[in-house]
Design a protein around this motif. Structure first.
Motif, mmCIF file in Angstrom:
data_model
loop_
_atom_site.group_PDB
_atom_site.id
_atom_site.type_symbol
_atom_site.label_atom_id
_atom_site.label_comp_id
_atom_site.label_asym_id
_atom_site.label_seq_id
_atom_site.Cartn_x
_atom_site.Cartn_y
_atom_site.Cartn_z
ATOM 1 N N LYS A 320 0.833 -1.195 0.000
ATOM 2 C CA LYS A 320 0.000 0.000 0.000
ATOM 3 C C LYS A 320 0.872 1.250 0.000
ATOM 4 C CE LYS A 320 -4.007 1.961 2.324
ATOM 5 N NZ LYS A 320 -4.888 1.891 3.504
ATOM 6 N N GLY A 321 1.699 1.390 1.036
ATOM 7 C CA GLY A 321 2.658 2.488 1.114
ATOM 8 C C GLY A 321 2.075 3.832 0.716
ATOM 9 N N GLU A 322 2.864 4.611 -0.025
ATOM 10 C CA GLU A 322 2.396 5.910 -0.508
ATOM 11 C C GLU A 322 1.764 5.806 -1.902
ATOM 12 O OE1 GLU A 322 5.682 8.540 -0.320
ATOM 13 O OE2 GLU A 322 5.857 8.463 1.864
ATOM 14 N N GLY A 323 1.776 4.609 -2.481
ATOM 15 C CA GLY A 323 1.112 4.402 -3.761
ATOM 16 C C GLY A 323 1.944 4.757 -4.978
ATOM 17 N N VAL A 324 3.244 5.054 -4.797
ATOM 18 C CA VAL A 324 4.081 5.453 -5.939
ATOM 19 C C VAL A 324 4.241 4.292 -6.910
ATOM 20 C CG1 VAL A 324 6.355 6.269 -6.648
ATOM 21 C CG2 VAL A 324 5.300 7.167 -4.558
ATOM 22 N N LEU A 325 4.605 3.117 -6.384
ATOM 23 C CA LEU A 325 4.812 1.951 -7.245
ATOM 24 C C LEU A 325 3.493 1.528 -7.902
ATOM 25 C CD1 LEU A 325 6.492 -0.335 -8.392
ATOM 26 C CD2 LEU A 325 6.177 -1.584 -6.233
ATOM 27 N N ARG A 326 2.415 1.504 -7.144
ATOM 28 C CA ARG A 326 1.115 1.117 -7.707
ATOM 29 C C ARG A 326 0.715 2.058 -8.842
ATOM 30 N NH1 ARG A 326 -4.296 2.529 -7.023
ATOM 31 N NH2 ARG A 326 -5.774 0.779 -7.284
ATOM 32 N N ASN A 327 0.882 3.354 -8.635
ATOM 33 C CA ASN A 327 0.497 4.327 -9.658
ATOM 34 C C ASN A 327 1.327 4.160 -10.926
ATOM 35 O OD1 ASN A 327 -1.455 5.447 -8.019
ATOM 36 N ND2 ASN A 327 -0.099 7.018 -7.187
ATOM 37 N N GLU A 328 2.600 3.832 -10.773
ATOM 38 C CA GLU A 328 3.458 3.636 -11.942
ATOM 39 C C GLU A 328 3.037 2.377 -12.711
ATOM 40 O OE1 GLU A 328 6.235 4.515 -14.766
ATOM 41 O OE2 GLU A 328 5.538 5.761 -13.081
ATOM 42 N N ILE A 329 2.662 1.322 -11.969
ATOM 43 C CA ILE A 329 2.184 0.089 -12.609
ATOM 44 C C ILE A 329 0.894 0.367 -13.382
ATOM 45 C CG2 ILE A 329 1.169 -2.178 -12.120
ATOM 46 C CD1 ILE A 329 3.217 -2.482 -9.880
ATOM 47 N N LEU A 330 -0.045 1.078 -12.766
ATOM 48 C CA LEU A 330 -1.311 1.387 -13.435
ATOM 49 C C LEU A 330 -1.076 2.248 -14.675
ATOM 50 C CD1 LEU A 330 -3.684 2.109 -10.416
ATOM 51 C CD2 LEU A 330 -3.397 0.000 -11.708
ATOM 52 N N LYS A 331 -0.121 3.149 -14.598
ATOM 53 C CA LYS A 331 0.205 3.999 -15.750
ATOM 54 C C LYS A 331 0.680 3.152 -16.930
ATOM 55 C CE LYS A 331 3.396 7.688 -17.146
ATOM 56 N NZ LYS A 331 4.498 8.569 -16.687
#
Length: 360
Positions: A320-331
């Motif tokens: 979950k964290g700050e969502g930086v990695l998740r947002n990059e994956i979704l991008k």
């Protein structure tokens, strides 16, 4: 929202169990009070299941009475009349809609989530049903197995059963849980007794993504469903069965090997843990940008390796964290891999920190 009658600092005793203590905090929304006993241990309990105890004068050992609102009066001796005590009414058990479906869970919460390598862990048993639960928790190996907690848990309540110190984690690798569900003083559908053998690798306690947001606690926890989990006792696996399975595995199959392998790959879910400590042994000298690049390199490598396997499911565990990695994956999924289907992975299995991709 219910208005609490018990105040912080009150001394209370439990109605349905032995014990009591001083109220340290109150959760009005859940109707819970937290009671600290003389040993310093804090126990959560429903407000309706405890009663305030009058303060006692230290010299006379009698309850302290408040006469501030009463005028002074002169009294005369009167015959002492025997007072017949009225037995306390049994506390009504609160039942929830859908609570007749048996649901019990084991939870582990780190005392200090920022220091998983050294901290202790609280182990709690959750009874999310309208049944009473008799429970027995056994840990250890071989002849050193022993019960660490047993008793009766009331409906729709959770209870801390033991605190696990870091040096004792190895004893918790093999856990046996025994549960018997029943109701008191009413008809109900009998539930089969449950006996479950769990195996938890101690290293799992040291990984941050093992502890996820959940519906039972404000802090992240490792939650194990004890009723929905399927279990086969180890004693049922015999040496002859193992030999037979090995022999059958070596027999040649009529179908082509390449075709069979393809079906197995497409049916299985590939799990990829993108936490940086799973990708490199040492992060010293790496900036946040360097670590993100390593994680995205792994993401692209797995996608490219499986891009021709239609129907293949891949779960990327990013936390979950700050969502930086998740947002990059979704991008990347919305641009470079927009032909693939993606969604949040199963909350029950991965918490909030995973994304599932299906190759189309």
């Amino acid at each position: 929202m219910q208005t609490t009658k018990i105040k912080k600092g009150d001394t209370v005793r439990f109605l349905n169990a032995v014990g009591g203590g001083i109220v340290t905090r109150i959760d009005e929304y859940k109707g819970m009070v937290y009671v600290e006993d003389e040993d310093g241990f804090e126990t959560p309990v429903l407000e309706r299941e405890c009663v305030a105890v009058p303060k006692v004068n230290a010299e006379t050992n009698f309850p302290v009475k408040d006469f501030s609102s009463k005028p002074a009066t002169t009294t005369v001796d009167e015959p002492v009349q025997s007072v017949k005590e009225t037995p306390a009414k049994p506390v009504e058990i609160y039942e929830t809609a859908g609570g007749d479906v048996l649901r019990a869970l084991l939870a582990f919460i780190p005392v200090d989530v920022k220091n998983l390598q050294t901290c202790a862990y609280d182990c709690l048993l959750i009874n999310d049903s309208n049944y009473f639960l008799f429970y027995n928790i056994v840990i250890g190996v071989k002849e050193h197995r022993h019960s660490v907690a047993n008793g009766i848990l009331e409906p729709n309540i959770q209870e801390e059963i033991v605190k696990i110190e870091k040096q004792d984690l190895n004893d918790w690798e093999n856990i046996q849980v025994q549960l018997v569900a029943y109701k008191q003083m009413k008809d109900y559908t009998p539930q089969p007794a449950k006996e479950l053998n769990l195996r938890i690798a101690p290293v799992k306690f040291y990984k941050l993504h093992s502890f996820t947001d959940n519906e039972y606690f404000d802090e992240p926890a490792m939650i194990i469903d004890l009723i929905g989990k399927q279990d086969t006792p180890m004693s049922e696996i015999q040496a002859e069965d193992i030999k037979k399975a090995m022999f059958e595995k070596e027999k040649p199959e009529a179908a082509p090997v390449a075709q069979r392998k393809k079906i197995i790959l497409n049916a299985a879910v590939i799990e990829v843990d993108l936490h940086i400590n799973e990708l490199v042994d040492n992060t010293s000298g790496l900036s946040n940008a360097d670590m993100l690049q390593l994680q995205m390199d792994k993401f692209h490598a797995v996608i490219d390796e499986n891009k021709n396997k239609k129907g293949q499911k891949i779960v990327f565990i990013h936390g979950k964290g700050e969502g930086v990695l998740r947002n990059e994956i979704l991008k990347q999924l919305k641009t470079r891999y927009k032909s693939f289907y993606f969604q949040d992975a199963s909350f029950r299995e991965y918490g909030f920190g995973a994304t599932m991709v299906v190759i189309k």
